[in-house]
Design a protein around this motif. Structure first.
Motif, PDB file in Angstrom:
ATOM      1  N   LEU A   1       0.838  -1.202   0.000  1.00 30.61           N
ATOM      2  CA  LEU A   1       0.000   0.000   0.000  1.00 30.61           C
ATOM      3  C   LEU A   1       0.874   1.254   0.000  1.00 30.61           C
ATOM      4  CD1 LEU A   1      -2.770  -0.988   2.575  1.00 30.61           C
ATOM      5  CD2 LEU A   1      -3.100  -0.608   0.119  1.00 30.61           C
ATOM      6  N   ARG A   2       1.840   1.274   0.903  1.00 30.34           N
ATOM      7  CA  ARG A   2       2.733   2.434   1.021  1.00 30.34           C
ATOM      8  C   ARG A   2       3.467   2.682  -0.299  1.00 30.34           C
ATOM      9  NH1 ARG A   2       4.943   0.936   5.293  1.00 30.34           N
ATOM     10  NH2 ARG A   2       3.713   2.158   6.739  1.00 30.34           N
ATOM     11  N   ALA A   3       4.004   1.635  -0.901  1.00 32.35           N
ATOM     12  CA  ALA A   3       4.735   1.771  -2.166  1.00 32.35           C
ATOM     13  C   ALA A   3       3.818   2.249  -3.291  1.00 32.35           C
ATOM     14  CB  ALA A   3       5.386   0.443  -2.544  1.00 32.35           C
ATOM     15  N   TYR A   4       2.550   1.935  -3.201  1.00 28.87           N
ATOM     16  CA  TYR A   4       1.549   2.324  -4.199  1.00 28.87           C
ATOM     17  C   TYR A   4       1.093   3.778  -3.998  1.00 28.87           C
ATOM     18  CZ  TYR A   4      -2.512   1.393  -7.264  1.00 28.87           C
ATOM     19  OH  TYR A   4      -3.453   1.387  -8.271  1.00 28.87           O
ATOM     20  N   GLY A   5       1.445   4.350  -2.854  1.00 26.12           N
ATOM     21  CA  GLY A   5       1.070   5.738  -2.568  1.00 26.12           C
ATOM     22  C   GLY A   5      -0.112   5.889  -1.630  1.00 26.12           C
ATOM     23  N   ILE A   6      -0.505   4.810  -0.986  1.00 28.54           N
ATOM     24  CA  ILE A   6      -1.604   4.841  -0.021  1.00 28.54           C
ATOM     25  C   ILE A   6      -1.008   4.612   1.368  1.00 28.54           C
ATOM     26  CG2 ILE A   6      -3.723   3.709   0.765  1.00 28.54           C
ATOM     27  CD1 ILE A   6      -4.139   2.789  -2.156  1.00 28.54           C
ATOM     28  N   ALA A   7      -1.288   5.526   2.269  1.00 24.40           N
ATOM     29  CA  ALA A   7      -0.809   5.353   3.649  1.00 24.40           C
ATOM     30  C   ALA A   7      -1.587   4.207   4.279  1.00 24.40           C
ATOM     31  CB  ALA A   7      -1.003   6.633   4.447  1.00 24.40           C
ATOM     32  N   PRO A   8      -0.885   3.175   4.764  1.00 21.37           N
ATOM     33  CA  PRO A   8      -1.589   2.052   5.381  1.00 21.37           C
ATOM     34  C   PRO A   8      -2.170   2.462   6.727  1.00 21.37           C
ATOM     35  CG  PRO A   8       0.772   1.751   5.563  1.00 21.37           C
ATOM     36  CD  PRO A   8       0.562   2.990   4.747  1.00 21.37           C
TER      37      PRO A   8
ATOM     38  N   CYS B   1       3.068  10.531   5.433  1.00 22.15           N
ATOM     39  CA  CYS B   1       2.989  10.609   3.973  1.00 22.15           C
ATOM     40  C   CYS B   1       3.689   9.382   3.369  1.00 22.15           C
ATOM     41  CB  CYS B   1       3.670  11.884   3.490  1.00 22.15           C
ATOM     42  SG  CYS B   1       3.805  12.002   1.693  1.00 22.15           S
ATOM     43  N   PRO B   2       3.024   8.667   2.454  1.00 17.34           N
ATOM     44  CA  PRO B   2       3.674   7.498   1.848  1.00 17.34           C
ATOM     45  C   PRO B   2       4.775   7.883   0.852  1.00 17.34           C
ATOM     46  CG  PRO B   2       1.533   7.859   0.851  1.00 17.34           C
ATOM     47  CD  PRO B   2       1.655   8.841   1.975  1.00 17.34           C
TER      48      PRO B   2
ATOM     49  N   PHE C   1      -2.666  12.247  -0.931  1.00 13.31           N
ATOM     50  CA  PHE C   1      -2.612  10.786  -0.861  1.00 13.31           C
ATOM     51  C   PHE C   1      -3.821  10.259  -0.117  1.00 13.31           C
ATOM     52  CE2 PHE C   1      -0.363  12.313   2.874  1.00 13.31           C
ATOM     53  CZ  PHE C   1      -0.786  11.488   3.910  1.00 13.31           C
ATOM     54  N   ASP C   2      -4.129   9.015  -0.376  1.00 12.93           N
ATOM     55  CA  ASP C   2      -5.178   8.325   0.354  1.00 12.93           C
ATOM     56  C   ASP C   2      -4.595   7.699   1.615  1.00 12.93           C
ATOM     57  OD1 ASP C   2      -7.412   8.781  -1.257  1.00 12.93           O
ATOM     58  OD2 ASP C   2      -7.180   6.932  -2.399  1.00 12.93           O
ATOM     59  N   TYR C   3      -5.408   7.626   2.634  1.00 12.90           N
ATOM     60  CA  TYR C   3      -5.075   6.910   3.862  1.00 12.90           C
ATOM     61  C   TYR C   3      -6.123   5.823   4.036  1.00 12.90           C
ATOM     62  CZ  TYR C   3      -5.005   5.856   8.864  1.00 12.90           C
ATOM     63  OH  TYR C   3      -4.971   5.208  10.069  1.00 12.90           O
ATOM     64  N   PHE C   4      -5.697   4.577   4.141  1.00 11.10           N
ATOM     65  CA  PHE C   4      -6.609   3.473   4.349  1.00 11.10           C
ATOM     66  C   PHE C   4      -7.083   3.548   5.786  1.00 11.10           C
ATOM     67  CE2 PHE C   4      -7.539  -0.474   1.946  1.00 11.10           C
ATOM     68  CZ  PHE C   4      -8.446  -1.023   2.822  1.00 11.10           C
TER      69      PHE C   4
END
Length: 170
Positions: A106-113, A132-133, A164-167
């Protein structure tokens, strides 16, 4: 069905083949992780010649659940099994079930886990620090409670200025 998380289960050789076929199905909304890494593929077993996959949606209103179930069914069929999908809603899915590998993807994809410990009041009510991812800065701000999907919130880094998105913790 047994309530253990898949990582805690021992499988016979045939059930392991079923798991391996189903586990690689990507999540349609977050394709950088598969259903096993996301923790929504709960278990598999062979019952009377059928490969039964137990799936727990991330939440009951998840619009992707049917697509996920169909993709698992197709993957099992392509692997030579007669599939059956069982939806399991109890216990409810939690972001704590996302594997460490899934969180890194997720982090590598740009989404904060999500932060660990979804049952924490701080995590549940948004009083958590989201890094921030992109640059790992903790100087971030929530822009919207909802991001690209209902299970994610939209954030912005105040240092690198990237959105960025945060899951969200569930």
């Amino acid at each position: 069905m047994d309530q253990l998380h898949p990582s805690q289960k021992q499988r016979d050789a045939e059930a392991q083949k079923v798991w391996d076929a189903a586990a690689v199905v990507p999540d349609p909304e977050v394709p950088c992780v598969n259903v096993a890494e996301l923790g929504i593929l709960r278990n598999v077993e062979m019952i009377d010649g059928e490969a039964v996959a137990y799936v727990t949606p991330t939440y009951t209103g998840c619009p992707a659940v049917l697509a996920i179930e169909l993709a698992i069914e197709v993957a099992l069929r392509e692997a030579g099994f007669e599939p059956r999908i069982e939806r399991v809603i109890s216990p409810a899915w939690t972001t704590d079930w996302i594997s460490d590998e899934g969180r890194e993807k997720l982090r590598a994809y740009g989404i904060a886990p999500p932060v660990a410990g979804s049952n924490s009041k701080l995590a549940l009510f948004g009083e958590t620090i989201v890094a921030c991812p992109q640059c790992e800065s903790e100087n971030t701000e929530k822009l919207s409670e909802f991001g690209s999907t209902a299970c994610k919130a939209q954030y912005r880094c105040k240092d690198c200025l990237e959105p960025f998105d945060y899951f969200k913790c569930i």
